[in-house]
Design a protein around this motif. Sequence first.
Motif, PDB file in Angstrom:
ATOM      1  N   ALA A  56       0.770  -1.282  -0.326  1.00 16.90           N
ATOM      2  CA  ALA A  56       0.202   0.229  -0.155  1.00 16.90           C
ATOM      3  C   ALA A  56       0.782   1.378   0.006  1.00 16.90           C
ATOM      4  O   ALA A  56       0.203   1.985  -0.659  1.00 16.90           O
ATOM      5  CB  ALA A  56      -0.718  -0.084   1.538  1.00 16.90           C
ATOM      6  N   ARG A  60       1.150   4.118  -2.452  1.00 18.22           N
ATOM      7  CA  ARG A  60       0.439   5.718  -1.922  1.00 18.22           C
ATOM      8  C   ARG A  60       1.888   6.498  -2.500  1.00 18.22           C
ATOM      9  O   ARG A  60       1.932   7.864  -2.645  1.00 18.22           O
ATOM     10  CB  ARG A  60       0.552   5.848  -0.363  1.00 18.22           C
ATOM     11  N   LEU A  63       1.378   7.033  -6.229  1.00 19.91           N
ATOM     12  CA  LEU A  63      -0.229   8.405  -6.280  1.00 19.91           C
ATOM     13  C   LEU A  63       0.373   9.580  -5.963  1.00 19.91           C
ATOM     14  O   LEU A  63      -0.424  11.092  -5.510  1.00 19.91           O
ATOM     15  CB  LEU A  63      -1.170   7.799  -6.078  1.00 19.91           C
ATOM     16  N   MET A  64       1.500  10.508  -5.380  1.00 17.60           N
ATOM     17  CA  MET A  64       1.636  10.663  -4.187  1.00 17.60           C
ATOM     18  C   MET A  64       1.894  12.292  -5.310  1.00 17.60           C
ATOM     19  O   MET A  64       0.864  13.254  -5.170  1.00 17.60           O
ATOM     20  CB  MET A  64       3.142  11.414  -3.457  1.00 17.60           C
ATOM     21  N   TYR A 391     -12.060   6.731  -6.039  1.00 11.48           N
ATOM     22  CA  TYR A 391     -11.903   6.907  -4.663  1.00 11.48           C
ATOM     23  C   TYR A 391     -12.348   6.599  -3.774  1.00 11.48           C
ATOM     24  O   TYR A 391     -12.754   6.468  -2.541  1.00 11.48           O
ATOM     25  CB  TYR A 391     -10.947   7.999  -4.810  1.00 11.48           C
ATOM     26  N   THR A 444      -5.684   9.910   5.707  1.00 12.52           N
ATOM     27  CA  THR A 444      -5.187   8.719   4.143  1.00 12.52           C
ATOM     28  C   THR A 444      -6.716   8.429   3.589  1.00 12.52           C
ATOM     29  O   THR A 444      -6.608   8.807   2.225  1.00 12.52           O
ATOM     30  CB  THR A 444      -4.558   7.540   4.722  1.00 12.52           C
ATOM     31  N   GLN A 448     -10.139  11.094  -0.015  1.00 12.55           N
ATOM     32  CA  GLN A 448     -10.932  10.058  -0.789  1.00 12.55           C
ATOM     33  C   GLN A 448     -11.954   9.819  -1.239  1.00 12.55           C
ATOM     34  O   GLN A 448     -12.278   9.933  -2.097  1.00 12.55           O
ATOM     35  CB  GLN A 448     -10.270   8.860  -0.563  1.00 12.55           C
ATOM     36  N   ASN A 473      -4.345  13.801  -2.862  1.00 14.51           N
ATOM     37  CA  ASN A 473      -3.618  12.505  -2.640  1.00 14.51           C
ATOM     38  C   ASN A 473      -2.546  12.821  -1.597  1.00 14.51           C
ATOM     39  O   ASN A 473      -2.175  11.785  -2.074  1.00 14.51           O
ATOM     40  CB  ASN A 473      -3.328  12.154  -4.428  1.00 14.51           C
ATOM     41  N   SER A 476      -3.451  11.862   0.986  1.00 10.90           N
ATOM     42  CA  SER A 476      -3.873  11.094   1.328  1.00 10.90           C
ATOM     43  C   SER A 476      -2.070   9.515   2.450  1.00 10.90           C
ATOM     44  O   SER A 476      -2.492   8.866   2.513  1.00 10.90           O
ATOM     45  CB  SER A 476      -4.548   9.931   0.027  1.00 10.90           C
ATOM     46  N   SER A 477      -1.519  10.320   1.153  1.00 12.99           N
ATOM     47  CA  SER A 477       0.035   9.490   0.849  1.00 12.99           C
ATOM     48  C   SER A 477       0.730   9.812   1.827  1.00 12.99           C
ATOM     49  O   SER A 477       0.938   9.241   2.647  1.00 12.99           O
ATOM     50  CB  SER A 477       1.009   9.965   0.322  1.00 12.99           C
ATOM     51  N   ALA A 480      -0.648   8.049   4.602  1.00  9.68           N
ATOM     52  CA  ALA A 480      -0.411   6.516   4.164  1.00  9.68           C
ATOM     53  C   ALA A 480       1.153   6.193   5.887  1.00  9.68           C
ATOM     54  O   ALA A 480       1.577   4.961   5.662  1.00  9.68           O
ATOM     55  CB  ALA A 480      -0.362   5.737   3.086  1.00  9.68           C
TER      56      ALA A 480
END
Length: 570
Positions: A56, A60, A63-64, A391, A444, A448, A473, A476-477, A480
């Motif tokens: 994961a 992430r 997708l940063m 998402y 995270t 989304q 994004n 979110s990263s 994570a």
Amino acid sequence: MITDIEVPEPLSPLPGTNIDTDQGLLQWISSVDHKQLGIMYLLMALFYLLVGGAMALLMRIQLMVPENHFLGAIAYNQLFTMHGTTMIFFVLTPAILGFSVYLTPLMIGANEMAFPRLNAFGLWISFFGGIVLYFSYLAGGAPDTGWFNYAPLNQAQFSKTPGVDYYCIGLLLTGIGTVATAANLIVTVITLRAEGMKYKYLPVFVWMVFINSFLILAAFPSLNAALVMLLIDRQLDGHFFNVNTGGSALLWQHLFWLFGHPEVYIVILPPFGILSEVIQVYSRKPIFGYPFVVGSGIAISLLAFGVWIHHMFATGMGNTVNSFFAASSMLIGIPTGVKIFNWLGTMYGGSIRFTTSMLFATAFLVEFTIGGLSGVSFAIVPIDWQLTDTYYVVAHLHYVFLGGSLFGLFAGLFYWFPKMTGRMIDERLGKWFFWLFVLGFNLTFFVQHILGAIGMPRRVHTYPDLPGFEPLNMISSIGALLMGLSMMPFLYLMYTAFKGGKRAPDNPWDGYTLEWLATSPPQLKSFSNIPPIMSFRPLHDLNHPEIGDHKTTEDDKYGTKDDDVVSGRD
Ligand code: HEM
Ligand SMILES: [Cu+2]
């Protein structure tokens, strides 16, 4: 006066259970003891949680920022497939089975499962299933078709690597193990309950495991059959799902979701049971509305089979079918809501101890409710048409799987850790872990929802630089990475508990159920005697005879009547 009940010996000595533990690893590998098998299930789940979590993080990082080239499409597709498959089949499922086989016999006052060897078979075949799945990486490429592996993408002409074949065989092996263990649990609950433990006295956790096992027996065969059919398609030129030769791609979706929807309840019902035990004990109150907690569990398990088409609203089933399944999906919110109220009712007015375990249970209530509400929004067909495969779905599924199931499992882990290992954990570190984990989780996945609503599709390895995409994004990263970071205090906590943790007493939390009667950790033979069972919390009745559930009036039950202690009674 009822005296202690003697627990009958298992009829014949079991192979493996009389071997000295100084045989080390060999003893574990050959064990048929339900406690050791339960712990091995949990270790397997923990191992795969770290593997799936690392995957994961890689995703992430990719997708940063927009137009990133860190992983590329091929690696990304394999990662999201393996991540999802791992989390469902090799983290959540083994973890719920681990708690089930460890605790069910202990909680019903039995010394073993009904079929100890079958129990070992279930664990090991699941274990080999995982190895087969991961072997695909060496055999030419992991599956890259998503955890639900839709036709026609899963057909040989579209998915060129053997990954999907390994997916089929790997999941079939675990599927067989899961069915075997479920059957074993059902027979155990029916036949091995201690004398006096009527169904109405089963601990809530055992009730949930019992119901869940029927759910497994009904759901997994659908997947297992579909996997075999797919193998026939791929290896023997079958025509089940191949549209060009008269097969039906939709048939795969039906078979898959007839399993897949119940599966999401299979991984939530035992955590519901865990929550029920944890909240009672840490609130120092018996669960509020026991019959409703059990009854809503049964209702959920029945409804779970009537809603699978809500995963297929966008496939053109037609309005009649869609409306029917929209309505049935809404219904399932009712028994789930009932449970939430039962837990809140249990906490209400209780003297709550906020241990790490209780913190996870409380967070579960919040996060799972958010996940439940986004789920209800999908049951509205036009909203589903708008949001499916965005998402928003990713946010929803993680609120349910992670904020729900996994939080519940952590609540259980910290609650039963002293029983399983004989060691207390460092609560201060536990709370660090909790807060980092919860903060990271919400960072995270909350954003989304917005990403989905503004149109970011899921399962894409990158995205264009559209307004709002990059900052959301990035958040979110970062969340994570925070969750990844929280694994440090967690692993350190496990390590220190084993290395020098305080010795745990048999019943550190003043627990209600029979497992707390055994030593910490329990001996190979857990019990020789158990107290009389007069309610669903026999140990509480034993330890607090003055306020037990077996008393008939409310005042007697809760010790609220201020009459003198009757003295001189014989
Ligand atoms: C560190 C925490 C986690 C992060 C950062 C994370 C991230 C992701 C990402 C980026 C995807 C791919 C989304 C897409 O493109 O569709 C994904 C999919 C998924 N995740 Fe997670 N995940 C985490 C934990 C979990 C856990 C604990 C579970 C379940 C127990 C889980 C279950 C799934 C499932 C079922 C999918 C769908 C896979 C598919 O589309 O085939 N995840 N996750
Ligand atoms: Cu569903």
